[in-house]
Design a protein around this motif. Structure first.
Motif, PDB file in Angstrom:
ATOM      1  N   ASP A  77       6.957  12.544 -42.877  1.00 54.54           N
ATOM      2  CA  ASP A  77       6.814  11.978 -44.226  1.00 54.54           C
ATOM      3  C   ASP A  77       7.929  10.999 -44.586  1.00 54.54           C
ATOM      4  OD1 ASP A  77       4.487  13.344 -44.701  1.00 54.54           O
ATOM      5  OD2 ASP A  77       5.459  14.991 -45.777  1.00 54.54           O
ATOM      6  N   TYR A  78       9.152  11.274 -44.145  1.00 54.35           N
ATOM      7  CA  TYR A  78      10.291  10.513 -44.664  1.00 54.35           C
ATOM      8  C   TYR A  78      10.976   9.578 -43.678  1.00 54.35           C
ATOM      9  CZ  TYR A  78       9.832  13.452 -48.719  1.00 54.35           C
ATOM     10  OH  TYR A  78       9.337  14.076 -49.826  1.00 54.35           O
ATOM     11  N   VAL A  79      10.831   9.793 -42.371  1.00 53.39           N
ATOM     12  CA  VAL A  79      11.457   8.900 -41.395  1.00 53.39           C
ATOM     13  C   VAL A  79      10.354   8.001 -40.842  1.00 53.39           C
ATOM     14  CG1 VAL A  79      12.741   8.744 -39.241  1.00 53.39           C
ATOM     15  CG2 VAL A  79      13.203  10.610 -40.817  1.00 53.39           C
ATOM     16  N   HIS A  80      10.418   6.720 -41.172  1.00 48.62           N
ATOM     17  CA  HIS A  80       9.314   5.822 -40.867  1.00 48.62           C
ATOM     18  C   HIS A  80       9.447   5.131 -39.511  1.00 48.62           C
ATOM     19  CE1 HIS A  80       7.830   6.544 -44.832  1.00 48.62           C
ATOM     20  NE2 HIS A  80       8.996   6.219 -45.339  1.00 48.62           N
ATOM     21  N   HIS A  81      10.629   5.096 -38.950  1.00 45.59           N
ATOM     22  CA  HIS A  81      10.820   4.464 -37.645  1.00 45.59           C
ATOM     23  C   HIS A  81      10.501   5.492 -36.563  1.00 45.59           C
ATOM     24  CE1 HIS A  81      12.920   2.348 -34.361  1.00 45.59           C
ATOM     25  NE2 HIS A  81      12.497   1.282 -35.036  1.00 45.59           N
ATOM     26  N   GLU A  82       9.506   5.207 -35.741  1.00 46.29           N
ATOM     27  CA  GLU A  82       8.995   6.185 -34.778  1.00 46.29           C
ATOM     28  C   GLU A  82      10.021   6.576 -33.720  1.00 46.29           C
ATOM     29  OE1 GLU A  82       5.200   6.841 -31.810  1.00 46.29           O
ATOM     30  OE2 GLU A  82       5.276   5.075 -33.080  1.00 46.29           O
ATOM     31  N   ARG A 133      12.488   9.007 -35.256  1.00 46.75           N
ATOM     32  CA  ARG A 133      11.829  10.297 -35.466  1.00 46.75           C
ATOM     33  C   ARG A 133      11.692  11.053 -34.135  1.00 46.75           C
ATOM     34  NH1 ARG A 133       7.649   8.757 -38.575  1.00 46.75           N
ATOM     35  NH2 ARG A 133       6.421   8.155 -36.784  1.00 46.75           N
TER      36      ARG A 133
END
Length: 84
Positions: free
Chosen positions: A52-57, A60
């Motif tokens: 939900d909160y870390v957008h860089h794959e 993550r």
């Protein structure tokens, strides 16, 4: 993405439900199972928060890899603490 969240939700509920019976039946094999279930439940919850909160794959994925290694180390220490 929707099925991914449903799968996580279901997995969290299953692991949470299995924690109680393993606590009630206390021996070495259930301690191992309890230990694994507890840290798996924590891992699944943190994975959902990261989704939900870390957008860089890449970030993550690195966090999840390090979290798995950390959980394995902690599982080992918890097991050794209670068995020995």
């Amino acid at each position: 993405m929707k099925t991914h969240r449903v799968g996580h939700w279901l997995l969290q509920r299953i692991t949470a439900a299995l924690l109680i019976p393993t606590i009630l039946i206390a021996n070495v094999s259930t301690l191992i199972l309890l230990n694994i279930l507890l840290f798996w439940h924590i891992h699944v919850g943190i994975e959902e928060i990261l989704a939900d909160y870390v957008h860089h794959e890449v970030t993550r994925n690195w966090i999840l890899i390090l979290l798995k290694v950390f959980c394995l180390i902690i599982i080992k220490y918890v097991f050794v603490f209670f068995v020995s």
